[in-house]
Design a protein around this motif. Sequence first.
Motif, PDB file in Angstrom:
ATOM      1  N   CYS A 112      40.468  24.693  39.384  1.00  0.00           N
ATOM      2  CA  CYS A 112      39.777  23.549  40.370  1.00  0.00           C
ATOM      3  C   CYS A 112      38.440  23.983  40.779  1.00  0.00           C
ATOM      4  N   ASN A 113      38.259  25.279  41.044  1.00  0.00           N
ATOM      5  CA  ASN A 113      36.852  25.570  41.699  1.00  0.00           C
ATOM      6  C   ASN A 113      36.105  25.640  40.539  1.00  0.00           C
ATOM      7  N   ALA A 114      36.230  26.379  39.297  1.00  0.00           N
ATOM      8  CA  ALA A 114      35.609  26.265  38.121  1.00  0.00           C
ATOM      9  C   ALA A 114      35.117  25.251  37.968  1.00  0.00           C
ATOM     10  N   VAL A 115      36.062  23.896  37.646  1.00  0.00           N
ATOM     11  CA  VAL A 115      35.637  22.632  37.249  1.00  0.00           C
ATOM     12  C   VAL A 115      34.836  22.284  38.375  1.00  0.00           C
ATOM     13  N   ILE A 116      34.877  22.324  39.863  1.00  0.00           N
ATOM     14  CA  ILE A 116      33.948  21.932  40.887  1.00  0.00           C
ATOM     15  C   ILE A 116      32.632  22.173  40.579  1.00  0.00           C
ATOM     16  N   GLY A 117      32.529  23.905  40.096  1.00  0.00           N
ATOM     17  CA  GLY A 117      31.132  24.339  39.639  1.00  0.00           C
ATOM     18  C   GLY A 117      30.531  23.551  38.408  1.00  0.00           C
ATOM     19  N   VAL A 118      31.377  23.385  37.755  1.00  0.00           N
ATOM     20  CA  VAL A 118      30.915  22.773  36.359  1.00  0.00           C
ATOM     21  C   VAL A 118      30.322  21.049  36.691  1.00  0.00           C
ATOM     22  N   ASP A 119      30.857  20.697  37.358  1.00  0.00           N
ATOM     23  CA  ASP A 119      30.521  19.136  37.901  1.00  0.00           C
ATOM     24  C   ASP A 119      29.179  19.205  38.626  1.00  0.00           C
ATOM     25  N   THR A 120      28.805  20.383  39.403  1.00  0.00           N
ATOM     26  CA  THR A 120      27.550  20.470  39.888  1.00  0.00           C
ATOM     27  C   THR A 120      26.398  21.197  39.157  1.00  0.00           C
ATOM     28  N   GLY A 121      26.992  21.439  37.778  1.00  0.00           N
ATOM     29  CA  GLY A 121      26.034  22.031  36.955  1.00  0.00           C
ATOM     30  C   GLY A 121      26.072  23.359  36.890  1.00  0.00           C
ATOM     31  N   ALA A 122      26.884  24.210  37.546  1.00  0.00           N
ATOM     32  CA  ALA A 122      27.048  25.633  37.403  1.00  0.00           C
ATOM     33  C   ALA A 122      28.034  26.034  36.377  1.00  0.00           C
ATOM     34  N   LEU A 123      27.720  26.148  35.338  1.00  0.00           N
ATOM     35  CA  LEU A 123      28.737  26.503  34.128  1.00  0.00           C
ATOM     36  C   LEU A 123      28.784  27.952  34.101  1.00  0.00           C
TER      37      LEU A 123
ATOM     38  N   PHE B  85      35.726  37.673  41.935  1.00  0.00           N
ATOM     39  CA  PHE B  85      35.684  36.556  42.666  1.00  0.00           C
ATOM     40  C   PHE B  85      34.658  36.315  43.791  1.00  0.00           C
ATOM     41  N   ASN B  86      34.386  37.706  44.181  1.00  0.00           N
ATOM     42  CA  ASN B  86      33.145  37.715  45.367  1.00  0.00           C
ATOM     43  C   ASN B  86      31.854  37.310  44.566  1.00  0.00           C
ATOM     44  N   GLU B  87      31.695  37.603  43.381  1.00  0.00           N
ATOM     45  CA  GLU B  87      30.496  37.244  42.979  1.00  0.00           C
ATOM     46  C   GLU B  87      30.425  35.949  42.520  1.00  0.00           C
ATOM     47  N   PHE B  88      31.691  35.314  42.273  1.00  0.00           N
ATOM     48  CA  PHE B  88      31.659  33.716  42.053  1.00  0.00           C
ATOM     49  C   PHE B  88      31.361  33.076  43.460  1.00  0.00           C
ATOM     50  N   ASP B  89      32.188  33.678  44.309  1.00  0.00           N
ATOM     51  CA  ASP B  89      31.877  32.980  45.840  1.00  0.00           C
ATOM     52  C   ASP B  89      30.450  33.137  46.100  1.00  0.00           C
ATOM     53  N   ALA B  90      29.755  34.365  46.116  1.00  0.00           N
ATOM     54  CA  ALA B  90      28.285  34.487  46.178  1.00  0.00           C
ATOM     55  C   ALA B  90      27.444  33.657  45.397  1.00  0.00           C
ATOM     56  N   LEU B  91      27.891  32.995  44.367  1.00  0.00           N
ATOM     57  CA  LEU B  91      26.927  32.039  43.612  1.00  0.00           C
ATOM     58  C   LEU B  91      26.924  30.584  44.265  1.00  0.00           C
ATOM     59  N   LEU B  92      28.049  30.505  44.721  1.00  0.00           N
ATOM     60  CA  LEU B  92      28.373  29.040  45.069  1.00  0.00           C
ATOM     61  C   LEU B  92      28.391  28.694  46.368  1.00  0.00           C
ATOM     62  N   SER B  93      29.211  29.617  47.316  1.00  0.00           N
ATOM     63  CA  SER B  93      29.705  29.149  48.796  1.00  0.00           C
ATOM     64  C   SER B  93      28.487  28.881  49.424  1.00  0.00           C
ATOM     65  N   ARG B  94      27.297  29.893  49.487  1.00  0.00           N
ATOM     66  CA  ARG B  94      26.262  29.392  50.409  1.00  0.00           C
ATOM     67  C   ARG B  94      24.968  29.255  49.852  1.00  0.00           C
ATOM     68  N   ASN B  95      25.191  28.639  48.613  1.00  0.00           N
ATOM     69  CA  ASN B  95      24.119  28.109  47.572  1.00  0.00           C
ATOM     70  C   ASN B  95      23.689  26.893  48.189  1.00  0.00           C
ATOM     71  N   ARG B  96      22.333  26.753  48.547  1.00  0.00           N
ATOM     72  CA  ARG B  96      21.675  25.500  48.986  1.00  0.00           C
ATOM     73  C   ARG B  96      22.031  24.333  48.339  1.00  0.00           C
ATOM     74  N   ILE B  97      21.907  24.401  47.069  1.00  0.00           N
ATOM     75  CA  ILE B  97      21.940  23.071  46.112  1.00  0.00           C
ATOM     76  C   ILE B  97      23.550  22.825  46.146  1.00  0.00           C
ATOM     77  N   PHE B  98      24.340  23.728  46.095  1.00  0.00           N
ATOM     78  CA  PHE B  98      25.824  23.624  46.113  1.00  0.00           C
ATOM     79  C   PHE B  98      26.313  22.624  47.430  1.00  0.00           C
ATOM     80  N   MET B  99      25.774  23.341  48.611  1.00  0.00           N
ATOM     81  CA  MET B  99      26.000  22.655  49.597  1.00  0.00           C
ATOM     82  C   MET B  99      25.435  21.324  49.923  1.00  0.00           C
ATOM     83  N   ASP B 100      24.324  21.405  49.558  1.00  0.00           N
ATOM     84  CA  ASP B 100      23.891  19.733  49.553  1.00  0.00           C
ATOM     85  C   ASP B 100      24.513  18.622  48.620  1.00  0.00           C
ATOM     86  N   ARG B 101      24.965  19.374  47.722  1.00  0.00           N
ATOM     87  CA  ARG B 101      25.874  18.358  46.726  1.00  0.00           C
ATOM     88  C   ARG B 101      27.225  18.022  47.209  1.00  0.00           C
TER      89      ARG B 101
END
Lengths: 169, 181, 410
Positions: free
Chosen positions: C133-144, C202-218
């Motif tokens: 689920c989380n990988a697919v949320i990433g894909v839908d925001t553009g983070a493949l 997993f922490n790397e993936f978290d660091a990519l998205l959790s506090r990412n400005r673009i992801f949070m705005d989306r």
Amino acid sequence: MASKLTNEAVIERIKGQFGSDILSAETPYDFLTIEVLTSKQHEIIEWLKKDEMLSISFLTNLGGVHYPEQAGREFAVVYHLQSMVNNFRLRLKIYVSKENPEVDSIVDLYVGANWMERETYDFFGITFKGHPNLVRILNEDSMDYFPMRKEYHLEDATREDKDDRFFGR
Amino acid sequence: MGKIEDLEVFNGEGYQLSRLDKVIAAARANSVWPLPFATSCCGIEYMGSMGSNYDVARFGMERMSFSPRQADLLIVAGTISKKLAPILKQVYEQMSEPKWVLSVGACASSGGIFDTYSVLQGIDRVIPVDVYVPGCPPRPEQIIDGIMKIHELVKHEGMRNRYSDEYKAKLDKYNIEVNGK
Amino acid sequence: MSTWEEEKIHDDATMESSLDTIDGSIATLNLGPTHPATHGIFQNILKVDGEKILSSEQTVGYIHRAFEKLAERRPYNQITTITDRLNYCSSPINNMGWHMTVEKLIGAEIPKRAQYMRVIIMELARISDHLVCNAVIGVDTGALTGFTYLFQQREKIYDLFEEVCGARLTTNMGRIGGFERDFSPAFNEKLKAFLRDFPAVFNEFDALLSRNRIFMDRTRGAGPISAERALEYSFVGPNLRAAGVDYDVRVMEPYSSYEDFDFEVPVGTTGDTYDRFQVRQEEIRQSLRIIEQALAKMPEGSYKADLPEFYLPPKEEVYNNMEALIYHFKIVMGETPIPAGEVYHSVEGGNGELGFYLISDGGRSPYRLQFRRPCFIYYQAYPEMITGSSISDAVLTLSSMNVIAGELDA
């Protein structure tokens, strides 16, 4: 986490309010199951939701069962309700006959019952009075029978490629 | 995968000489763009083959096209119900020639374990299929094996195949019009 | 706060007036059955004014495979293969839930070791589901990139499942009464390696998205739902916990020794996509905690209950012992002495409370088996969640709700 209510306390309170509308109360596998008069089902579910002590205000499941042998009570609609506050579960059953399989809808109490009632209609043909959009949901719209009834086969009757002798039917 | 047998290239001063159909076959086979029509469990295994362990990107297939016009290969992975069959046929008809179909999994090939009133017993009842991959679900290696067999078909496609009468006869059995005629 | 959020329409009374648009043109858009990014097969017909969605009409049932009718045909131990295909991203949870339902019906006691083994497998399956689920949320925001990282870790979970039962995805794992065999030493080694190596990725993936400005705005503010509305729609699972209600079947009605473990249940506030993403991230961490505790405290004992009438005897006994041969024959032919009765059992699946309502008449196969499928019930709320938002938010909301087509249509 233990429940804050016991089966006995709950059934006493429900019977105290509705008396003879509760046709039977059993506890198979320690799960309180009551059968109620079909005409009173909406009122009982609404009272259960609003009652202070019980606050059984979450609809877990809604489904139908077909009992072709029981004359006059062929279809059952089974409601699984629960109270998250008190950690208590309740099963409520009503029976309708094959000739007039009509039940009051509880969509006005629980919005989530919308699709569950449509699924029960799609599978068994039980109609829900007051439902905003009672059409088929999972099967094709052009299907003209209700597949979960016991008289219908699992397999598509019109298929010609599989020989039933080899498939153990 | 990419190697075309008997593709002879003669090099000259500023020009190369080869057979057109072999060059085009090499170009097509090395960049098949799939349309993943992934319905259920086989779709997750197909997504696994897109991941880095099994990697279809090495075949040039990582660009998934969800628009039928831009896709070469229709990968049907998962159960197709009778409600979905007309949509599958419509998607197939919209694809432009040349096109191939890969049926992944038991449900797409023959209905699988679901011999029920609502499941289409095999997609070859509505569209012509080129390669079937059995399994429930097939491992990503099996899916890639199926893809490589598709590559074999693509390499030997030729230039005039889709205009031939036998191709039209094959599609007539499914009541499908040949595109681009 | 963007202007979209200020104009969000949640009240049906204002719906009529909202259909008056600037130049009077409402387009009908078909977010059709074939979705990009492989979410599943369901159709939404949207009425949009530019990018803003005014209303949505849903069609489901494109992958209806008649599980409930199929279950009335099959003996009890063959139904496990159907339950696999409900939520196929976490099929061991469905298998274990079914086995526990039958064990409740026949009144069987399962040894502690088997229960702890079940907990480990179910938590691994939950991690696997949330990773998708989380990988697919990433894909839908553009983070493949996140997709490729997490799917490689899922392959390790598949390796673990293969050690236990031989299959990766549709596992058909376990039996009525426990497991087929004990965990092998190879499984323990692989599990320890997984617990050691997975958190870093997993922490790397978290660091990519959790506090990412673009992801949070989306994702902040995309598809919110309040707790009261969620309860009216009978939401369960991570979607309900993201809305603020801490209902978890593992805590409320512990099954299979969950009360022995110490874990937290993460809860969100607004119920939007960002909260759902974070709830699942935290649940993965809590699942890792549970697996570590279970592995450390694993009791000695048997991996199976003593149920000769339901559990296949070992092959050496079948060939040498008359009684075992008869039991084997009866179990395979489906002549098991299941008592008549009705039982409802639920487990906490990847999407919430997965319930099994089983009515048995004492026969070879169930009289009625109904699956209480969380996806089917909470997907009804989708039109309400996306009304007033843009199409891109609608796509994100859909992927963050983790609607699995197999569980939606059964």
